[in-house]
Scaffold this motif. Sequence first.
Motif, PDB file in Angstrom:
ATOM      1  N   VAL A 124      30.280  40.492 -27.096  1.00 20.67           N
ATOM      2  CA  VAL A 124      31.314  41.507 -26.976  1.00 20.67           C
ATOM      3  C   VAL A 124      31.696  41.684 -25.510  1.00 20.67           C
ATOM      4  N   VAL A 128      33.800  38.918 -24.303  1.00 23.02           N
ATOM      5  CA  VAL A 128      35.179  39.036 -24.779  1.00 23.02           C
ATOM      6  C   VAL A 128      35.947  40.021 -23.923  1.00 23.02           C
ATOM      7  N   LEU A 129      35.309  41.140 -23.634  1.00 19.14           N
ATOM      8  CA  LEU A 129      35.996  42.164 -22.848  1.00 19.14           C
ATOM      9  C   LEU A 129      36.398  41.597 -21.495  1.00 19.14           C
ATOM     10  N   LEU A 163      39.348  39.453 -21.990  1.00 21.99           N
ATOM     11  CA  LEU A 163      40.559  40.208 -22.306  1.00 21.99           C
ATOM     12  C   LEU A 163      41.324  40.628 -21.060  1.00 21.99           C
ATOM     13  N   PHE A 219      47.680  44.075 -28.548  1.00 18.68           N
ATOM     14  CA  PHE A 219      47.287  42.701 -28.256  1.00 18.68           C
ATOM     15  C   PHE A 219      46.515  42.170 -29.445  1.00 18.68           C
ATOM     16  N   ALA A 240      44.026  39.640 -29.930  1.00 16.79           N
ATOM     17  CA  ALA A 240      43.118  38.701 -29.299  1.00 16.79           C
ATOM     18  C   ALA A 240      42.305  38.003 -30.384  1.00 16.79           C
ATOM     19  N   THR A 293      40.120  36.050 -29.925  1.00 13.82           N
ATOM     20  CA  THR A 293      38.725  36.064 -29.503  1.00 13.82           C
ATOM     21  C   THR A 293      37.990  37.248 -30.122  1.00 13.82           C
ATOM     22  N   VAL A 294      38.657  38.358 -30.172  1.00 11.25           N
ATOM     23  CA  VAL A 294      38.028  39.547 -30.739  1.00 11.25           C
ATOM     24  C   VAL A 294      37.638  39.296 -32.186  1.00 11.25           C
ATOM     25  N   VAL A 349      34.629  37.137 -32.421  1.00  7.11           N
ATOM     26  CA  VAL A 349      33.406  37.882 -32.120  1.00  7.11           C
ATOM     27  C   VAL A 349      32.970  38.697 -33.320  1.00  7.11           C
ATOM     28  N   LEU A 362      29.454  38.697 -35.099  1.00  9.04           N
ATOM     29  CA  LEU A 362      28.600  39.888 -35.141  1.00  9.04           C
ATOM     30  C   LEU A 362      27.919  40.064 -36.493  1.00  9.04           C
ATOM     31  N   MET A 401      38.595  49.383 -32.338  1.00  4.65           N
ATOM     32  CA  MET A 401      38.460  48.888 -30.975  1.00  4.65           C
ATOM     33  C   MET A 401      39.656  49.299 -30.148  1.00  4.65           C
ATOM     34  N   ILE A 404      41.004  49.508 -25.944  1.00  5.76           N
ATOM     35  CA  ILE A 404      40.745  49.167 -24.547  1.00  5.76           C
ATOM     36  C   ILE A 404      41.468  50.182 -23.675  1.00  5.76           C
TER      37      ILE A 404
END
Lengths: 146, 146
Positions: free
Chosen positions: A111, A114-115, A118, B106, B108, B110-111, B114, B118, B131, B133
């Motif tokens: 995680v 990823v952040l 980002l 966004f 992502a 990638t998120v 992940v 998880l 989530m 940001i």
Amino acid sequence: MDSQNGNGRSDLLLAIEDQGHRSTHARRLVAEAIEASAESFTAEEICEQLPSVGRATVYRTLKLFLSADALCKVALPDGAPRYAVDTGGRHHHHSICTNCGAVNEFRASTVERVLRALDREVDGEITGHRMEIFVRCDKCLSGAVQ
Amino acid sequence: MDSQNGNGRSDLLLAIEDQGHRSTHARRLVAEAIEASAESFTAEEICEQLPSVGRATVYRTLKLFLSADALCKVALPDGAPRYAVDTGGRHHHHSICTNCGAVNEFRASTVERVLRALDREVDGEITGHRMEIFVRCDKCLSGAVQ
DNA sequence: CAGATATCGAGACAAGGTATCAAAACAGGC
DNA sequence: GCCTGTTTTGATACCTTGTCTCGATATCTG
């Protein structure tokens, strides 16, 4: 599982003592109520369990525990807030069982990676984040809790 | 940037029409107020801007737009809720400027990857997630907004 | 236009918290 | 143990963000 240290004083109280706050009678009661709750809990549940402690004091105490990182506050999908004891020290996230309210910590390095990644995708400079995973925990899956 | 389609009717209204709801006068006013707001906004701001529309109606309308995926609702670090127009269709997340309230989407991938990873780290079965940001957006960084 | 239904506005209510303030509890010095 | 200054407390009012109720209106459909 044991939230008492050798001193007979809860980690919650020790945490706020470290911040220069007193371990008063009311705070001791709140800490005990928290430690007695199986999973996560709401502020109002504590209030009901402790009619001798004022509602404002319960909220003030929860806030103290939160700011001492001894407690965490999460929100269910509908936004309803729940509190749970926070054991890990390092930065981490939480999974919340939407069935029984069990809160678990996990520090997924993925995680964090990823952040960092980002940063390139997001406009501006990342200053923080919030991340919660909703689950149906093993206990609930196996039918232990309906 | 243009939230009006060729029909002269806002996307917000079209979205709820698609769900079988009516485009009423009150809803039109709320949609216009939303489209006029530069960044994100609060429900109470809309209420103040539209004294002729009942508070309950404003909240009901925001809820309709939310359920039609035409609007998104995010929370600042302190939990204060804000609404913003949601343009993307697919599943995505939001970045929120803690200075000016600008909300950006966004997606992502990638998120998502992940989250799938998880599954192994988290106890139980993942059913959802939240989530957000928090950022200081480019505009604020460059001093355009204090 | 009329009727059926959806929506509206006002205002009460609810949940989760914070602010105020006088009274009580506490810690430390004597 | 007592005094004194500082923290903390409980009661209560208030705030924010919504939701519920309900009689009055607006909107679609035939």
